[in-house]
Design an enzyme around this catalytic site. Structure first.
Site, mmCIF file in Angstrom:
data_model
loop_
_atom_site.group_PDB
_atom_site.id
_atom_site.type_symbol
_atom_site.label_atom_id
_atom_site.label_comp_id
_atom_site.label_asym_id
_atom_site.label_seq_id
_atom_site.Cartn_x
_atom_site.Cartn_y
_atom_site.Cartn_z
ATOM 1 N N HIS A 141 -4.841 0.760 7.692
ATOM 2 C CA HIS A 141 -3.022 1.982 7.685
ATOM 3 C C HIS A 141 -3.417 2.798 6.973
ATOM 4 O O HIS A 141 -2.817 4.389 7.046
ATOM 5 C CB HIS A 141 -2.186 0.070 7.277
ATOM 6 C CG HIS A 141 -0.787 1.112 7.384
ATOM 7 N ND1 HIS A 141 0.022 0.807 7.975
ATOM 8 C CD2 HIS A 141 0.081 2.251 6.884
ATOM 9 C CE1 HIS A 141 1.362 1.118 7.505
ATOM 10 N NE2 HIS A 141 1.558 1.973 6.944
ATOM 11 N N GLU A 142 -3.378 2.673 5.566
ATOM 12 C CA GLU A 142 -3.122 4.010 4.525
ATOM 13 C C GLU A 142 -4.793 5.263 4.580
ATOM 14 O O GLU A 142 -4.026 6.204 5.018
ATOM 15 C CB GLU A 142 -3.517 2.568 3.033
ATOM 16 C CG GLU A 142 -2.948 1.850 2.811
ATOM 17 C CD GLU A 142 -1.269 2.362 2.836
ATOM 18 O OE1 GLU A 142 -0.910 3.634 2.905
ATOM 19 O OE2 GLU A 142 -0.422 1.035 3.359
ATOM 20 N N CYS A 181 5.552 -0.085 6.888
ATOM 21 C CA CYS A 181 5.302 0.683 6.100
ATOM 22 C C CYS A 181 6.167 1.913 5.345
ATOM 23 O O CYS A 181 7.925 1.559 5.958
ATOM 24 C CB CYS A 181 5.230 2.147 7.000
ATOM 25 S SG CYS A 181 4.314 3.403 6.410
ATOM 26 N N LEU A 182 6.310 1.938 4.179
ATOM 27 C CA LEU A 182 7.890 2.784 3.258
ATOM 28 C C LEU A 182 8.226 3.861 3.946
ATOM 29 O O LEU A 182 9.123 4.115 3.238
ATOM 30 C CB LEU A 182 6.891 1.960 1.888
ATOM 31 C CG LEU A 182 6.074 0.863 1.196
ATOM 32 C CD1 LEU A 182 5.893 1.383 -0.298
ATOM 33 C CD2 LEU A 182 7.384 0.333 0.728
ATOM 34 N N GLY A 201 1.043 -1.179 -0.226
ATOM 35 C CA GLY A 201 0.242 0.003 -0.085
ATOM 36 C C GLY A 201 0.726 1.512 -0.077
ATOM 37 O O GLY A 201 1.991 1.031 0.122
ATOM 38 N N GLN A 244 2.823 10.066 1.619
ATOM 39 C CA GLN A 244 3.972 9.476 1.315
ATOM 40 C C GLN A 244 4.644 10.028 0.356
ATOM 41 O O GLN A 244 5.895 9.338 -0.370
ATOM 42 C CB GLN A 244 3.691 7.540 1.601
ATOM 43 C CG GLN A 244 3.381 8.012 2.986
ATOM 44 C CD GLN A 244 2.878 6.063 2.947
ATOM 45 O OE1 GLN A 244 2.604 5.732 2.474
ATOM 46 N NE2 GLN A 244 4.395 5.219 2.913
ATOM 47 N N HIS A 277 -2.616 7.377 6.815
ATOM 48 C CA HIS A 277 -1.959 7.847 7.054
ATOM 49 C C HIS A 277 -2.627 9.468 5.712
ATOM 50 O O HIS A 277 -1.857 10.360 6.571
ATOM 51 C CB HIS A 277 -1.103 7.525 5.587
ATOM 52 C CG HIS A 277 0.021 6.650 5.620
ATOM 53 N ND1 HIS A 277 0.533 7.368 5.872
ATOM 54 C CD2 HIS A 277 0.670 5.446 5.399
ATOM 55 C CE1 HIS A 277 2.439 5.996 6.021
ATOM 56 N NE2 HIS A 277 1.276 5.429 5.770
#
Ligand code: NI
Length: 173
Positions: free
Chosen positions: A137-138, A95-96, A46, A51, A141
């Site tokens: 999670h996304e 997480c990226l 994701g 981000q 963000h």
């Protein structure tokens, strides 16, 4: 289509509330394409617009775990949770924007998401398993919330310190 640079925590843009998308424009379509390419390249399941430094309510995901399975790239614009289960699920999240750090986060096991698609239509779908975790999670963000915000202050500070160090090392090259 091009890869975008992924911001690393701590960054003020990862802590802000994102703005709703008024309508699907060619710019939004291009952003979605770039975000999917960036997510697959990372690789991740994701990626949310903040981000990559875009403060708009849009995220992409593909929680297909089997590398042999067909990809299922999804683009969710102005997503919201229409319903969530009382059943909870704990998943070792990453997480990226917080590379190589993982921790258990507990969230509703199932969610019904409602969003605007690239086709300009409203979509609704139930997600479970990794898909449900990823969608929540996304969505976090887009509200300036990271998975480490669900952890204890001590764990959060420990991970943040590692990220500050990582960013310093990367800046040095
Ligand atoms: Ni993330």
């Amino acid at each position: 289509m091009s890869l975008r640079q992924i911001l690393i925590h701590p960054d003020p843009r990862l802590k802000k509330m994102c703005e709703p998308v008024a309508r699907v424009t060619p710019e939004i379509e291009a952003l979605a394409d770039d975000m999917l390419a960036t997510m697959y390249d990372a690789p991740g399941v994701g990626l949310a617009a903040p981000q990559v430094g875009v403060m708009s309510r849009i995220f992409v995901m593909d929680a297909t775990r089997d590398p042999e399975a067909e990809r299922r790239p999804m683009v969710l614009i102005n997503p919201e949770i229409a319903w969530s289960s009382d059943d909870l699920n704990t998943y070792d999240e990453g997480c990226l924007s917080i590379p190589d750090q993982y921790a258990d986060v507990t969230r509703p096991a199932e969610v019904r998401m409602r969003w605007l698609g690239l086709d300009g239509k409203t979509h609704e779908e139930d997600f479970d398993g990794l898909w449900a975790t990823c969608a929540q999670h996304e969505l976090d963000h887009l509200n300036g919330v990271l998975f480490i915000d669900h952890l204890s202050a001590i764990k959060r500070q420990m991970i943040t310190r590692k990220m500050v160090k990582l960013k310093r090392e990367r800046a040095r090259g």
